[in-house]
Design an enzyme around this catalytic site. Structure first.
Site, PDB file in Angstrom:
ATOM      1  N   TYR A  68     -11.142  31.553 -48.154  1.00 52.02           N
ATOM      2  CA  TYR A  68     -12.491  30.970 -48.081  1.00 52.02           C
ATOM      3  C   TYR A  68     -12.637  29.784 -49.037  1.00 52.02           C
ATOM      4  O   TYR A  68     -13.299  28.801 -48.709  1.00 52.02           O
ATOM      5  CB  TYR A  68     -13.577  32.031 -48.306  1.00 52.02           C
ATOM      6  CG  TYR A  68     -13.840  32.782 -47.027  1.00 52.02           C
ATOM      7  CD1 TYR A  68     -14.576  32.184 -46.004  1.00 52.02           C
ATOM      8  CD2 TYR A  68     -13.308  34.030 -46.802  1.00 52.02           C
ATOM      9  CE1 TYR A  68     -14.786  32.840 -44.810  1.00 52.02           C
ATOM     10  CE2 TYR A  68     -13.513  34.693 -45.604  1.00 52.02           C
ATOM     11  CZ  TYR A  68     -14.248  34.097 -44.606  1.00 52.02           C
ATOM     12  OH  TYR A  68     -14.446  34.728 -43.413  1.00 52.02           O
ATOM     13  N   ASP A 109     -20.978  26.465 -41.433  1.00 51.67           N
ATOM     14  CA  ASP A 109     -21.207  25.206 -42.155  1.00 51.67           C
ATOM     15  C   ASP A 109     -22.697  24.854 -42.082  1.00 51.67           C
ATOM     16  O   ASP A 109     -23.475  25.542 -41.417  1.00 51.67           O
ATOM     17  CB  ASP A 109     -20.323  24.076 -41.571  1.00 51.67           C
ATOM     18  CG  ASP A 109     -20.685  23.719 -40.130  1.00 51.67           C
ATOM     19  OD1 ASP A 109     -21.878  23.474 -39.848  1.00 51.67           O
ATOM     20  OD2 ASP A 109     -19.778  23.667 -39.273  1.00 51.67           O
ATOM     21  N   HIS A 123     -23.895  34.059 -38.182  1.00 57.01           N
ATOM     22  CA  HIS A 123     -22.678  34.526 -38.865  1.00 57.01           C
ATOM     23  C   HIS A 123     -22.650  34.221 -40.360  1.00 57.01           C
ATOM     24  O   HIS A 123     -21.592  34.256 -40.975  1.00 57.01           O
ATOM     25  CB  HIS A 123     -21.428  33.946 -38.179  1.00 57.01           C
ATOM     26  CG  HIS A 123     -21.188  34.523 -36.815  1.00 57.01           C
ATOM     27  ND1 HIS A 123     -20.250  34.042 -35.926  1.00 57.01           N
ATOM     28  CD2 HIS A 123     -21.795  35.562 -36.174  1.00 57.01           C
ATOM     29  CE1 HIS A 123     -20.282  34.755 -34.814  1.00 57.01           C
ATOM     30  NE2 HIS A 123     -21.219  35.672 -34.931  1.00 57.01           N
ATOM     31  N   CYS A 134     -22.978  46.025 -53.754  1.00 56.60           N
ATOM     32  CA  CYS A 134     -24.441  46.163 -53.794  1.00 56.60           C
ATOM     33  C   CYS A 134     -25.145  45.057 -53.005  1.00 56.60           C
ATOM     34  O   CYS A 134     -26.353  45.084 -52.830  1.00 56.60           O
ATOM     35  CB  CYS A 134     -24.947  46.200 -55.233  1.00 56.60           C
ATOM     36  SG  CYS A 134     -24.880  44.613 -56.085  1.00 56.60           S
ATOM     37  N   CYS A 152     -19.278  41.095 -59.679  1.00 57.39           N
ATOM     38  CA  CYS A 152     -20.731  41.212 -59.665  1.00 57.39           C
ATOM     39  C   CYS A 152     -21.225  41.632 -61.064  1.00 57.39           C
ATOM     40  O   CYS A 152     -20.747  42.628 -61.609  1.00 57.39           O
ATOM     41  CB  CYS A 152     -21.135  42.264 -58.632  1.00 57.39           C
ATOM     42  SG  CYS A 152     -22.895  42.599 -58.625  1.00 57.39           S
ATOM     43  N   THR A 193     -18.386  26.655 -27.895  1.00 58.01           N
ATOM     44  CA  THR A 193     -18.003  28.018 -28.283  1.00 58.01           C
ATOM     45  C   THR A 193     -17.127  28.629 -27.198  1.00 58.01           C
ATOM     46  O   THR A 193     -17.367  28.417 -26.013  1.00 58.01           O
ATOM     47  CB  THR A 193     -19.230  28.919 -28.580  1.00 58.01           C
ATOM     48  OG1 THR A 193     -18.770  30.266 -28.779  1.00 58.01           O
ATOM     49  CG2 THR A 193     -20.278  28.889 -27.501  1.00 58.01           C
ATOM     50  N   SER A 194     -16.119  29.402 -27.648  1.00 51.72           N
ATOM     51  CA  SER A 194     -15.223  30.065 -26.693  1.00 51.72           C
ATOM     52  C   SER A 194     -15.901  31.293 -26.090  1.00 51.72           C
ATOM     53  O   SER A 194     -15.376  31.886 -25.154  1.00 51.72           O
ATOM     54  CB  SER A 194     -13.932  30.477 -27.400  1.00 51.72           C
ATOM     55  OG  SER A 194     -14.247  31.330 -28.484  1.00 51.72           O
ATOM     56  N   ASN A 218     -18.398  21.831 -23.212  1.00 51.10           N
ATOM     57  CA  ASN A 218     -17.182  22.292 -23.889  1.00 51.10           C
ATOM     58  C   ASN A 218     -16.012  21.390 -23.498  1.00 51.10           C
ATOM     59  O   ASN A 218     -15.907  20.970 -22.346  1.00 51.10           O
ATOM     60  CB  ASN A 218     -16.896  23.749 -23.497  1.00 51.10           C
ATOM     61  CG  ASN A 218     -15.914  24.423 -24.439  1.00 51.10           C
ATOM     62  OD1 ASN A 218     -14.849  23.884 -24.748  1.00 51.10           O
ATOM     63  ND2 ASN A 218     -16.266  25.618 -24.905  1.00 51.10           N
TER      64      ASN A 218
HETATM   65  N1  APR Z   1     -16.653  19.401 -28.105  1.00 53.12           N
HETATM   66  C1  APR Z   1     -16.986  20.520 -27.399  1.00 53.12           C
HETATM   67  N2  APR Z   1     -16.284  21.651 -27.439  1.00 53.12           N
HETATM   68  C2  APR Z   1     -15.192  21.683 -28.210  1.00 53.12           C
HETATM   69  C3  APR Z   1     -14.768  20.564 -28.972  1.00 53.12           C
HETATM   70  C4  APR Z   1     -15.552  19.385 -28.892  1.00 53.12           C
HETATM   71  N3  APR Z   1     -15.231  18.273 -29.562  1.00 53.12           N
HETATM   72  N4  APR Z   1     -13.636  20.907 -29.630  1.00 53.12           N
HETATM   73  C5  APR Z   1     -13.363  22.184 -29.326  1.00 53.12           C
HETATM   74  N5  APR Z   1     -14.296  22.665 -28.463  1.00 53.12           N
HETATM   75  C6  APR Z   1     -14.432  24.025 -27.925  1.00 53.12           C
HETATM   76  C7  APR Z   1     -13.144  24.742 -27.596  1.00 53.12           C
HETATM   77  O1  APR Z   1     -12.735  24.422 -26.266  1.00 53.12           O
HETATM   78  C8  APR Z   1     -13.547  26.206 -27.740  1.00 53.12           C
HETATM   79  O2  APR Z   1     -14.076  26.710 -26.513  1.00 53.12           O
HETATM   80  O3  APR Z   1     -15.029  24.808 -28.949  1.00 53.12           O
HETATM   81  C9  APR Z   1     -14.670  26.172 -28.775  1.00 53.12           C
HETATM   82  C10 APR Z   1     -14.303  26.735 -30.127  1.00 53.12           C
HETATM   83  O4  APR Z   1     -14.052  28.095 -29.989  1.00 53.12           O
HETATM   84  P1  APR Z   1     -13.746  29.043 -31.237  1.00 53.12           P
HETATM   85  O5  APR Z   1     -12.721  28.416 -32.127  1.00 53.12           O
HETATM   86  O6  APR Z   1     -13.445  30.394 -30.691  1.00 53.12           O
HETATM   87  O7  APR Z   1     -15.118  29.023 -32.054  1.00 53.12           O
HETATM   88  P2  APR Z   1     -16.415  29.936 -31.848  1.00 53.12           P
HETATM   89  O8  APR Z   1     -16.662  30.197 -30.409  1.00 53.12           O
HETATM   90  O9  APR Z   1     -17.486  29.280 -32.641  1.00 53.12           O
HETATM   91  O10 APR Z   1     -15.967  31.279 -32.558  1.00 53.12           O
HETATM   92  C11 APR Z   1     -16.918  32.316 -32.656  1.00 53.12           C
HETATM   93  O11 APR Z   1     -15.465  33.634 -34.013  1.00 53.12           O
HETATM   94  O12 APR Z   1     -13.920  33.763 -35.730  1.00 53.12           O
HETATM   95  C12 APR Z   1     -15.244  33.993 -35.378  1.00 53.12           C
HETATM   96  O13 APR Z   1     -17.136  34.113 -36.747  1.00 53.12           O
HETATM   97  C13 APR Z   1     -16.211  33.191 -36.213  1.00 53.12           C
HETATM   98  O14 APR Z   1     -18.269  32.096 -35.574  1.00 53.12           O
HETATM   99  C14 APR Z   1     -16.892  32.290 -35.217  1.00 53.12           C
HETATM  100  C15 APR Z   1     -16.759  33.089 -33.931  1.00 53.12           C
END
Ligand code: APR
Length: 247
Positions: A68, A109, A123, A134, A152, A193-194, A218
């Site tokens: 981290y 972030d 998250h 605690c 702590c 997001t994936s 995406n």
């Molecule tokens: N524009 C749009 N999409 C994008 C870009 C971009 N420039 N670059 C990457 N991506 C897409 C990828 O295709 C993918 O589908 O962003 C997605 C990122 O996926 P992850 O890395 O799995 O991120 P996320 O979905 O936020 O993960 C969810 O998983 O590890 C945990 O807690 C962590 O919050 C996180 C959660």
């Protein structure tokens, strides 16, 4: 303008409540690696899933804390990109047109906030810490090059990042607000997001069940059949075009 962008504009113009869910992809163009990208440098032999858990922290708190601190170092100088600013403009457009607008993020972030928009963080926060026992919040000094574990002052347990790890509950108030926002929206936009990590990913199904239209932006679309409209490409390019066409 592409057909998909035109359809998204029509959906947004007709919406009363707009709900956005962002993931790591929206910060990728700011230079922050996504979670499912292969890790680099020191950490290339680790998977994020193997470091972000209470089991990993219990087993090796120094390893997890160091990861981290490394991530904090990586993120500290990063700036919002055009996608973050476009969402701030979209919120303003929604307010000006009497629409309700919610931004929910899985990101830890603070680039949405730096761009001038408040997000509901499901998250947690990369810049906050708490006690691993605690749960009292803890203000660490901000030297992110230091790997030394902190304790702590109240119960002597190790300090950990205030981030939701795999297997942990989401923060209650944030999750309630997200469910409320999604339960009442008519357009839901999933950005960068994936959609692999639940319960956040389940918000798409909640939106769909109650009749919202689902848009995905995406770079590598998820192929989820419940999505009504896919706009494939970089969030930092698509969102500014979408929002400027609305204005
Ligand atoms: N524009 C749009 N999409 C994008 C870009 C971009 N420039 N670059 C990457 N991506 C897409 C990828 O295709 C993918 O589908 O962003 C997605 C990122 O996926 P992850 O890395 O799995 O991120 P996320 O979905 O936020 O993960 C969810 O998983 O590890 C945990 O807690 C962590 O919050 C996180 C959660």
């Amino acid at each position: 303008m592409t057909n998909a962008l035109q359809q998204a504009i029509t959906l947004l113009q007709g919406a009363k409540q707009i709900c956005i869910l962002t993931g790591a992809g929206i910060s990728a163009e700011s230079g922050i690696p996504t979670f499912r990208d292969k890790q680099t440098g020191l950490w290339e032999n680790f998977r994020a899933e193997d470091l972000a858990s209470i089991e990993a922290f219990d087993r090796d708190p120094k390893l997890v804390w160091s990861w981290y601190q490394w991530r904090r170092n990586l993120v500290i100088d990063k700036q919002p990109n055009p996608a973050h600013y476009a969402l701030a403009n979209l919120e303003q457009w929604a307010i000006n047109h009497n629409k309700t607008f919610y931004l929910i993020t899985q990101n830890v972030d603070d680039l949405h906030e730096q761009a001038g928009i408040k997000a509901t963080h499901l998250h947690g926060h990369l810049w906050k810490n708490k006690c691993s026992q605690c749960e009292a919040s803890y203000d660490a000094d901000n030297d992110y090059t230091q790997d030394m574990l902190l304790k702590c002052p109240l119960c002597d347990a190790y300090i950990r990042p205030d981030i939701v790890w795999f297997g942990e509950m989401l923060p209650h108030d944030e999750w309630q607000l997200a469910e409320y926002a999604v339960n009442n929206c008519d357009v839901f936009i999933s950005i960068g997001t994936s959609s692999l990590v639940y319960p956040a990913a389940g918000l798409l199904q909640v939106a769909k069940r109650q009749g919202a239209r689902i848009i995905e932006i995406n770079l590598n679309p998820t192929q989820n059949p419940i999505i009504d409209l896919v706009i494939s490409g970089k969030a930092g390019e698509i969102l500014p075009s979408l929002v400027s066409a609305l204005e």
